[in-house]
Scaffold this motif. Structure first.
Motif, short mmCIF file in Angstrom:
data_model
loop_
_atom_site.label_atom_id
_atom_site.label_comp_id
_atom_site.label_asym_id
_atom_site.label_seq_id
_atom_site.Cartn_x
_atom_site.Cartn_y
_atom_site.Cartn_z
N UNK A 1 3.13 -0.78 7.12
CA UNK A 1 3.40 -2.20 6.85
C UNK A 1 2.41 -2.78 5.85
N UNK A 2 1.39 -1.99 5.57
CA UNK A 2 0.35 -2.45 4.65
C UNK A 2 0.60 -1.77 3.30
N UNK A 3 0.80 -2.55 2.23
CA UNK A 3 1.08 -1.87 0.95
C UNK A 3 -0.10 -1.01 0.49
N UNK A 4 0.24 0.12 -0.09
CA UNK A 4 -0.78 1.03 -0.62
C UNK A 4 -1.32 0.46 -1.92
N UNK A 5 -0.41 0.03 -2.75
CA UNK A 5 -0.79 -0.55 -4.04
C UNK A 5 -0.07 -1.88 -4.18
N UNK A 6 -0.82 -2.90 -4.56
CA UNK A 6 -0.21 -4.20 -4.83
C UNK A 6 -0.55 -4.58 -6.27
N UNK A 7 0.48 -4.84 -7.03
CA UNK A 7 0.26 -5.26 -8.41
C UNK A 7 0.63 -6.73 -8.48
N UNK A 8 -0.30 -7.54 -8.98
CA UNK A 8 -0.08 -8.99 -9.02
C UNK A 8 -0.28 -9.52 -10.44
N UNK A 9 0.80 -10.02 -11.03
CA UNK A 9 0.75 -10.67 -12.36
C UNK A 9 0.01 -9.83 -13.40
N UNK A 10 0.23 -8.54 -13.38
CA UNK A 10 -0.50 -7.65 -14.28
C UNK A 10 -0.14 -7.92 -15.74
#
Lengths: 308, 581
Positions: free
Chosen positions: B20-29
């Motif tokens: 349930x926990x993302x491995x990778x989170x990309x935010x506004x890259x």
């Protein structure tokens, strides 16, 4: 591999005959009579002249003379100088000196080329790159004989750090100054080759893959960037080895080094044909051998090259 | 985050990370490239998550920013590129400001990488074993010489390299493309990463090899619970392999969602266009838009147009190209003075009726390009006959061959290298006419303008140079050049393989239109069966120099007899998809 070496040596045979033939033909075509020259101003007895002609096989047709010369060369008889010394002896004395000088020059050139090339390539467009390129350009612009005089004057005479002339007893230490000075005037070519390949390799896919493995630049730079960039630099250095041996005349003249260049120069001035022809022939053979060794070195450096 | 780093031995099970926990989170890259014209933004505000164990695909055309996004996750951007905004959280930690050492601990161990081109991604001067051991040593998954060696062999075996132990000492050039890609997969998975980034891992490989490699990545990552970020230009492939698809265009995400929803119910017009243009998802022969119903040239739909293909082709007409027992034997040097013959093309025979398209398909090395070269008169056949429009091409004088060449013109694969950068567009198109001394200067000028119109290029391009044109425009120029002498036959050697899917669809449409308008006959050389379906009337399948099967396109696609053909068909990405348009 063995087959390749044999093949290359077989290929060297026509080169050997071609070059020696051209050298011999040119010397043969030179104006003047060598027998008459031996007597200087005196007018010799015709019978003596005939006897000498026969002794030196000069009464034979050109092609026969050429093969007699080749036979002598291959059996290790290089003839004699005008003063009666064996050319073999003269060569054996001069050659180690030149070999030492050229080895110093080549090693120094290689270190300078790889060092500055790597620095420039890794810092492309930055201050270190510009400084290194400018330095190489300045040094390359100085003609070797000027550079040698400058080195001799400042380091030898003013600072007294190195012997001004080398003289009969040519040690490694005494040859260091002329050797490094030559290297400084020629390293620019190797340095630019190294710089170019480093820049190319740095952006290469396999370098990116190496970083993706989790390696740091401490490992990637020597193992993947520098290693791959060495091939053209080594080719260039090895090619200059032959040219340096043949081109030591000026250096040996300025620093009074009793090497091949100086002996050859003196022999040409005095018109000592046996010395000139034999030296040039030996240098040719050496040049061929060095080139074969360089080609074999490629296989060690680049596994894609296979000798078949 | 530190407690989530699992310490696994190579034989143990991988602890299941919290799904349930993302491995990778990309935010506004945002990623920018330094160029002479200032900073160019390649990625403009991209956000997505990758959860443990899931497969996510980013789909887009070249220049869409998909590969840049992937390399930014590992901070492996080229020298002039930089992350200019946003965050990349790997297991909760923002890596944007990580230094080299911190990145090194993430690369390999947490994020593995399989690159696109297996030919250039292994260092040619080191043995394969050296390069695998290096990856293992760097991430500390094994210690000591013996353990590292054993692990390297194990990794390569898992990647599908059967005799790994023996091949460890070999160098990359001794491996085929597919084998090299297995080595790179071995390197990528060598340290049991939690995420594998596969950047177009198969686009440089033969179709059948592609499928095997992708299957392999899939089963390996499934077994180990590794998440996969798959970068691809092929929507069919993405939908088939990934649970989640992200569509990118011009540095932005235009649409994202579960692959099945995205494919069956695309919301964004760009996604709709991509789906319509993908040959792997089309079903029938492409029809000329002129002959068919009124079509908006901009919104063509490959599948729909294919339905309209009229059965107008007269099969009994005399063939324009007729090939009988065509054979080419090369002499291969075996070292020393020995050599042995190699039969590249082995007694192939086929006819191409006027106005139709024959597709010659096969994997690389099957002899299809050699056959094309012989038909173009660029390679001398060892035996056999080629007849073009009733005139024999073999055994004729150089002068006759020269004249014959004007009736057959080629279009090659790479639009970048097949145009002389020093020549203007007009000069390139007019060159065949100059060579064959057709018309005077004014007539040639007229013809060039006419040709530009035929291939739908604006007349303004007349004095431009190739570097000002896009790949698709260049390929149009190459087609115009091929048509300059009004040939009977155009040989298209992988003419659309290097193009992006939307451009590819446009060029295929253009080819279909030109065929209907000018009655052209095409010999279409390709490895891509998906393209064959939409362009060809007949198909000949080549394997090791022989035609193993031939027939109409429908026959081949519906009931292929040969297992080889079946393998090629199965390898089309998306072939196994069940879906309704």
């Amino acid at each position: 591999m063995t087959l390749y070496v044999v093949k290359r040596l077989l290929q060297a045979i026509p080169v050997f005959f071609g070059t020696t033939f051209i050298i011999y033909f040119m010397v043969f075509s030179m104006p003047g009579d060598p027998i008459l020259a031996m007597f200087g101003d005196r007018t010799p007895n015709p019978a003596v002249v005939e006897a000498l002609r026969e002794q030196y096989n000069l009464d034979q047709p050109f092609i026969v003379q050429y093969f007699i010369y080749i036979k002598d060369f291959l059996t290790g008889n290089l003839g004699a100088t005008f003063s009666g010394q064996s050319v073999n002896e003269v060569f054996a004395r001069a050659f180690p000196v030149t070999l030492k000088l050229v080895t110093i020059a080549v090693v120094a050139e290689f270190i300078l080329a790889v060092g500055f090339g790597l620095l420039s390539g890794l810092r492309k467009g930055k201050f270190a790159d510009h400084a290194s390129l400018l330095l190489a350009l300045v040094l390359n612009s100085i003609p070797p004989f000027v550079a040698l005089f400058i080195a001799q004057y400042f380091i030898g005479i003013k600072l007294g750090w190195a012997p001004v002339t080398v003289g009969a007893n040519a040690t490694w230490g005494a040859l260091l100054l002329p050797g490094v000075t030559i290297a400084l005037t020629i390293y620019v070519v190797g340095m630019r080759l190294m710089r170019g390949s480093v820049i190319e390799a740095r952006e290469g896919d396999y370098v990116r893959t190496a970083y993706a493995k989790g390696l740091t630049s401490k490992r990637v730079t020597p193992v993947h960037v520098a290693r791959n960039s060495l091939i053209p630099v080594i080719t260039n250095t090895a090619a200059s080895f032959g040219a340096l041996i043949a081109g030591t005349t000026v250096t040996e003249g300025i620093f009074n080094i009793p090497g091949i260049g100086k002996v050859l120069y003196d022999a040409i001035i005095r018109g000592e044909i046996p010395t000139v022809v034999s030296f040039v022939t030996i240098l040719t053979v050496m040049y061929i051998i060095v080139n074969i060794l360089v080609d074999l070195l490629y296989a060690v450096l680049d596994p894609r090259i296979r000798y078949v | 985050m530190t407690e989530t780093i699992p310490v696994t031995d190579s034989h143990g099970t991988v602890p299941v990370a919290d799904p349930h926990q993302p491995l990778v989170q990309v935010r506004d890259l945002e990623v920018g490239f330094q160029t002479q014209n200032g900073i160019v933004k390649a990625v403009r505000g991209v956000s997505f998550d990758i959860y443990p164990g899931e497969t996510v695909a980013i789909v887009g055309e070249s220049g869409s920013g998909k590969s840049t996004t992937a390399t930014a996750l590992m901070k492996l951007l080229p020298g002039n590129g930089d992350i200019t905004g946003g965050e990349v959280l790997v297991e909760g930690t923002n890596i944007v400001d990580h230094n080299e050492k911190q990145m090194a601990s993430i690369r390999g161990g947490i994020i593995g990488y399989v690159p696109q081109d297996p030919m250039s991604n292994l260092n040619p001067v080191w043995s394969v074993g050296f390069q695998v051991r290096e990856a293992i040593r760097a991430n500390g998954v094994a210690n000591g010489k013996k353990e590292i060696e054993a692990r390297a062999v194990e990794v390569l075996q898992q990647a599908g390299l059967g005799d790994a132990e023996r091949r460890m000492k070999q160098f990359p050039h001794q491996f085929s493309g597919g084998m090299r890609q297995r080595v790179l997969i071995g390197i990528g998975l060598g340290a049991d990463p939690k995420l594998l980034i596969a950047d177009e891992p198969t686009s440089a490989l033969d179709v059948t090899v592609q499928k095997v490699i992708l299957d392999h990545i899939e089963s390996l990552t499934r077994d180990k619970g590794t998440a996969v970020l798959l970068i691809t230009h092929d929507l069919g492939l993405a939908a088939e392999r990934a649970s989640k698809v992200i569509v990118m265009n011009q540095g932005r995400i235009v649409e994202a969602g579960p692959s099945k929803d995205l494919l069956t119910n695309p919301q964004h017009p760009y996604t709709q266009r991509l789906i319509a243009a993908a040959p792997s998802l089309a079903s029938r022969r492409l029809e000329s838009s002129i002959a068919g119903e009124s079509q908006d040239a901009k919104t063509f739909d490959v599948a729909q147009m294919a339905e309209q293909r009229a059965e107008a082709v007269d099969a009994d007409a005399a063939p324009v190209v007729s090939v009988r027992d065509l054979t080419k034997v090369f002499t291969i040097r075996k070292g020393g003075f020995r050599s042995e013959p190699f039969t590249a093309v082995d007694k192939i025979s086929f006819d191409i009726p006027k106005g139709t398209t024959l597709a010659l398909v096969g994997e690389s090395g099957s002899g299809k390009s050699t056959a094309a070269k012989m038909i173009l008169g660029l390679e001398e056949p060892t035996a056999g006959e080629i007849t073009v429009g009733g005139t024999a091409m073999t055994g004729v004088s150089r002068k006759d061959l020269f004249n014959l060449r004007s009736r057959m013109q080629p279009v090659f694969q790479d639009p970048y290298s097949s145009l002389d950068p020093q020549r203007s567009i007009a000069s390139s198109i007019a060159e065949p006419m100059r060579v064959h001394k057709t018309g005077d200067k004014e007539a040639r000028r007229e013809r060039v303008l006419e040709l530009l119109e035929q291939v739908s290029l604006p007349a303004e391009l007349f004095n431009r140079y190739p570097n000002e044109l896009s790949g698709g425009q260049r390929q149009r120029v190459a087609i115009a050049r091929a048509l300059a002498l009004k040939p009977d036959v155009v040989v298209l050697d992988e003419a659309v393989s290097a193009l992006d899917v939307l451009v590819q669809a446009q060029i295929l449409q253009l080819l279909a239109d030109l065929q209907a308008e000018l009655g052209l006959t095409y010999l279409f050389i390709t490895h891509d069966l998906a393209v064959v379906r939409v362009i060809a009337d007949n198909v000949a399948v080549m394997e090791r120099g022989k035609i193993v099967e031939s027939g109409s396109t429908d026959q081949i696609f519906e009931s292929a007899r040969e297992p080889y053909t079946q393998r090629l068909l199965d390898a089309i990405p998306g072939a196994g998809l069940e879906w309704t348009v």
